[in-house]
Motif scaffolding. Structure first.
Motif, PDB file in Angstrom:
ATOM      1  N   GLU A 161       0.716  -1.089  -0.134  1.00 39.89           N
ATOM      2  CA  GLU A 161      -0.098   0.042   0.015  1.00 39.89           C
ATOM      3  C   GLU A 161       0.973   1.098   0.016  1.00 39.89           C
ATOM      4  OE1 GLU A 161      -3.954   0.718   2.474  1.00 39.89           O
ATOM      5  OE2 GLU A 161      -2.200   1.149   3.597  1.00 39.89           O
ATOM      6  N   HIS A 162       0.528   2.162  -0.765  1.00 45.02           N
ATOM      7  CA  HIS A 162       1.292   3.288  -0.786  1.00 45.02           C
ATOM      8  C   HIS A 162       0.376   4.534  -0.355  1.00 45.02           C
ATOM      9  CE1 HIS A 162       3.160   6.758  -3.451  1.00 45.02           C
ATOM     10  NE2 HIS A 162       4.107   6.310  -2.796  1.00 45.02           N
ATOM     11  N   ARG A 163       0.725   4.661   1.073  1.00 46.21           N
ATOM     12  CA  ARG A 163       0.240   5.679   1.613  1.00 46.21           C
ATOM     13  C   ARG A 163       1.070   6.472   2.522  1.00 46.21           C
ATOM     14  NH1 ARG A 163      -4.117   3.789   4.983  1.00 46.21           N
ATOM     15  NH2 ARG A 163      -4.482   6.114   5.297  1.00 46.21           N
ATOM     16  N   PRO A 164       2.141   7.272   2.339  1.00 45.35           N
ATOM     17  CA  PRO A 164       3.061   7.815   3.137  1.00 45.35           C
ATOM     18  C   PRO A 164       2.541   8.560   4.233  1.00 45.35           C
ATOM     19  CG  PRO A 164       3.476   8.288   0.808  1.00 45.35           C
ATOM     20  CD  PRO A 164       2.273   7.508   0.952  1.00 45.35           C
ATOM     21  N   GLU A 165       1.455   9.233   4.128  1.00 49.77           N
ATOM     22  CA  GLU A 165       0.764   9.992   5.284  1.00 49.77           C
ATOM     23  C   GLU A 165       0.319   9.140   6.252  1.00 49.77           C
ATOM     24  OE1 GLU A 165      -2.290   8.539   2.411  1.00 49.77           O
ATOM     25  OE2 GLU A 165      -0.428   9.398   2.162  1.00 49.77           O
ATOM     26  N   SER A 166       0.156   7.662   6.096  1.00 49.25           N
ATOM     27  CA  SER A 166      -0.425   6.931   7.137  1.00 49.25           C
ATOM     28  C   SER A 166       0.510   6.410   8.173  1.00 49.25           C
ATOM     29  CB  SER A 166      -1.104   5.670   6.587  1.00 49.25           C
ATOM     30  OG  SER A 166      -0.123   4.878   6.217  1.00 49.25           O
ATOM     31  N   TYR A 167       1.956   6.839   8.074  1.00 46.44           N
ATOM     32  CA  TYR A 167       3.077   6.396   8.694  1.00 46.44           C
ATOM     33  C   TYR A 167       3.213   7.398  10.059  1.00 46.44           C
ATOM     34  CZ  TYR A 167       4.252   3.164   5.136  1.00 46.44           C
ATOM     35  OH  TYR A 167       4.279   2.370   4.155  1.00 46.44           O
ATOM     36  N   GLU A 168       3.421   6.859  11.115  1.00 44.52           N
ATOM     37  CA  GLU A 168       3.608   7.843  12.325  1.00 44.52           C
ATOM     38  C   GLU A 168       5.090   8.008  12.877  1.00 44.52           C
ATOM     39  OE1 GLU A 168       1.209   8.962  14.210  1.00 44.52           O
ATOM     40  OE2 GLU A 168      -0.191   8.337  12.633  1.00 44.52           O
ATOM     41  N   GLN A 169       6.152   7.462  12.350  1.00 44.48           N
ATOM     42  CA  GLN A 169       7.370   7.793  12.411  1.00 44.48           C
ATOM     43  C   GLN A 169       7.505   9.352  12.457  1.00 44.48           C
ATOM     44  OE1 GLN A 169      10.342   8.660  10.880  1.00 44.48           O
ATOM     45  NE2 GLN A 169      11.710   8.305  12.653  1.00 44.48           N
ATOM     46  N   ALA A 170       8.521  10.048  13.174  1.00 44.80           N
ATOM     47  CA  ALA A 170       8.576  11.413  12.914  1.00 44.80           C
ATOM     48  C   ALA A 170       9.091  12.030  11.662  1.00 44.80           C
ATOM     49  CB  ALA A 170       9.425  11.722  14.041  1.00 44.80           C
ATOM     50  N   SER A 171      10.285  11.442  11.417  1.00 50.25           N
ATOM     51  CA  SER A 171      10.911  11.725  10.189  1.00 50.25           C
ATOM     52  C   SER A 171       9.890  11.733   8.906  1.00 50.25           C
ATOM     53  CB  SER A 171      12.150  11.041   9.758  1.00 50.25           C
ATOM     54  OG  SER A 171      13.014  11.277  10.768  1.00 50.25           O
ATOM     55  N   VAL A 172       9.125  10.736   8.834  1.00 53.69           N
ATOM     56  CA  VAL A 172       8.214  10.428   7.600  1.00 53.69           C
ATOM     57  C   VAL A 172       7.174  11.273   7.708  1.00 53.69           C
ATOM     58  CG1 VAL A 172       6.483   8.695   6.747  1.00 53.69           C
ATOM     59  CG2 VAL A 172       9.091   7.900   7.564  1.00 53.69           C
ATOM     60  N   ARG A 173       6.599  11.424   9.034  1.00 57.31           N
ATOM     61  CA  ARG A 173       5.640  12.528   9.148  1.00 57.31           C
ATOM     62  C   ARG A 173       6.174  14.067   8.548  1.00 57.31           C
ATOM     63  NH1 ARG A 173       4.507  10.603  14.499  1.00 57.31           N
ATOM     64  NH2 ARG A 173       5.451  12.846  14.938  1.00 57.31           N
ATOM     65  N   GLU A 174       7.418  14.384   8.876  1.00 58.37           N
ATOM     66  CA  GLU A 174       7.950  15.721   8.568  1.00 58.37           C
ATOM     67  C   GLU A 174       7.990  15.747   7.065  1.00 58.37           C
ATOM     68  OE1 GLU A 174      11.534  18.690   9.259  1.00 58.37           O
ATOM     69  OE2 GLU A 174      11.163  17.199  10.757  1.00 58.37           O
ATOM     70  N   TRP A 175       8.496  14.629   6.333  1.00 57.32           N
ATOM     71  CA  TRP A 175       8.835  14.724   4.885  1.00 57.32           C
ATOM     72  C   TRP A 175       7.517  14.789   4.258  1.00 57.32           C
ATOM     73  CZ3 TRP A 175      11.962   9.398   5.366  1.00 57.32           C
ATOM     74  CH2 TRP A 175      13.061   9.538   5.937  1.00 57.32           C
ATOM     75  N   CYS A 176       6.572  14.221   4.781  1.00 54.69           N
ATOM     76  CA  CYS A 176       5.063  14.377   4.289  1.00 54.69           C
ATOM     77  C   CYS A 176       4.441  15.829   4.342  1.00 54.69           C
ATOM     78  CB  CYS A 176       4.008  13.472   4.815  1.00 54.69           C
ATOM     79  SG  CYS A 176       3.996  12.013   4.463  1.00 54.69           S
ATOM     80  N   GLU A 177       4.784  16.451   5.598  1.00 50.76           N
ATOM     81  CA  GLU A 177       4.637  17.572   5.877  1.00 50.76           C
ATOM     82  C   GLU A 177       5.156  18.655   4.954  1.00 50.76           C
ATOM     83  OE1 GLU A 177       5.173  18.205   9.896  1.00 50.76           O
ATOM     84  OE2 GLU A 177       3.543  17.117  10.505  1.00 50.76           O
ATOM     85  N   ARG A 178       6.350  18.321   4.504  1.00 45.10           N
ATOM     86  CA  ARG A 178       7.229  19.175   3.566  1.00 45.10           C
ATOM     87  C   ARG A 178       6.826  19.038   2.235  1.00 45.10           C
ATOM     88  NH1 ARG A 178      13.283  20.172   5.376  1.00 45.10           N
ATOM     89  NH2 ARG A 178      12.930  20.324   7.516  1.00 45.10           N
TER      90      ARG A 178
END
Length: 183
Positions: free
Chosen positions: A134-151
């Motif tokens: 599944e390709h849903r990057p926004e669903s991951y809770e890890q801090a760096s991944v969240r920040e990459w999504c926010e950027r």
């Protein structure tokens, strides 16, 4: 070099010497593959293989199984590899990001801290790849991944380590851009 090596294969004892010379990563690798050894090593190997099929030499890929040697101060070598690579490829998976702690998170945090200086270069540097089906990057809770999504960083998709068509095309462009002589 790759073409010359193919046309002039080493023979006998030269083969071992050639392999030993090709193993160390250069001071500035084209790709740094960052992954959780515990959960995603098989996917990382497939991503590495996909890059080599695109013409990237193994010596141009910072891959811990090959790059780190006995006696290396690994965290320093890793930090140098992140700082000097042309493209940082974090492999994101649910199995990795659901862990409470992992060394890979330190790599991702270092990469995230590096982003502001990289952005002044006006080129892509952080190229995250989701290796889950599944390709849903926004669903991951890890801090760096969240920040990459926010950027607003776009994530590629490489289910089980095999880049999909769009991701493969994107990687081809990165390789081509890296090969263009600097003016």
């Amino acid at each position: 070099y790759r073409r010359w090596s193919e046309e002039h294969p080493p023979s006998g004892d030269d083969r071992d010497a050639a392999t030993a010379q090709a193993a160390p990563a250069p001071p500035s690798a084209m790709f740094f593959i960052s992954y959780s050894r515990t959960t995603d090593q098989r996917c990382a190997l497939k991503v590495r293989d996909a890059l080599t099929r695109l013409g990237v030499g193994e010596h141009e890929i910072w891959f811990d199984r090959v790059t780190l040697k006995v006696g290396d101060v690994f965290d320093r070598r890793i930090a140098d590899g992140i700082r000097t690579c042309r493209y940082f490829l974090p492999l994101v998976s649910r199995a990795a990001t659901d862990r409470d702690e992992a060394f890979v998170f330190r790599e991702w945090e270092a990469a995230t801290k590096t982003l502001p200086s990289i952005n002044t270069m006006k080129r892509r540097w952080l190229v995250p790849l989701v290796v889950d089906a599944e390709h849903r990057p926004e669903s991951y809770e890890q801090a760096s991944v969240r920040e990459w999504c926010e950027r607003g960083i776009n994530f590629g998709h490489a289910p089980e380590g095999e880049p999909d068509g769009a991701t493969l095309e994107s990687l081809k462009l990165l390789v081509r851009d890296a090969r263009v002589p600097k003016a």
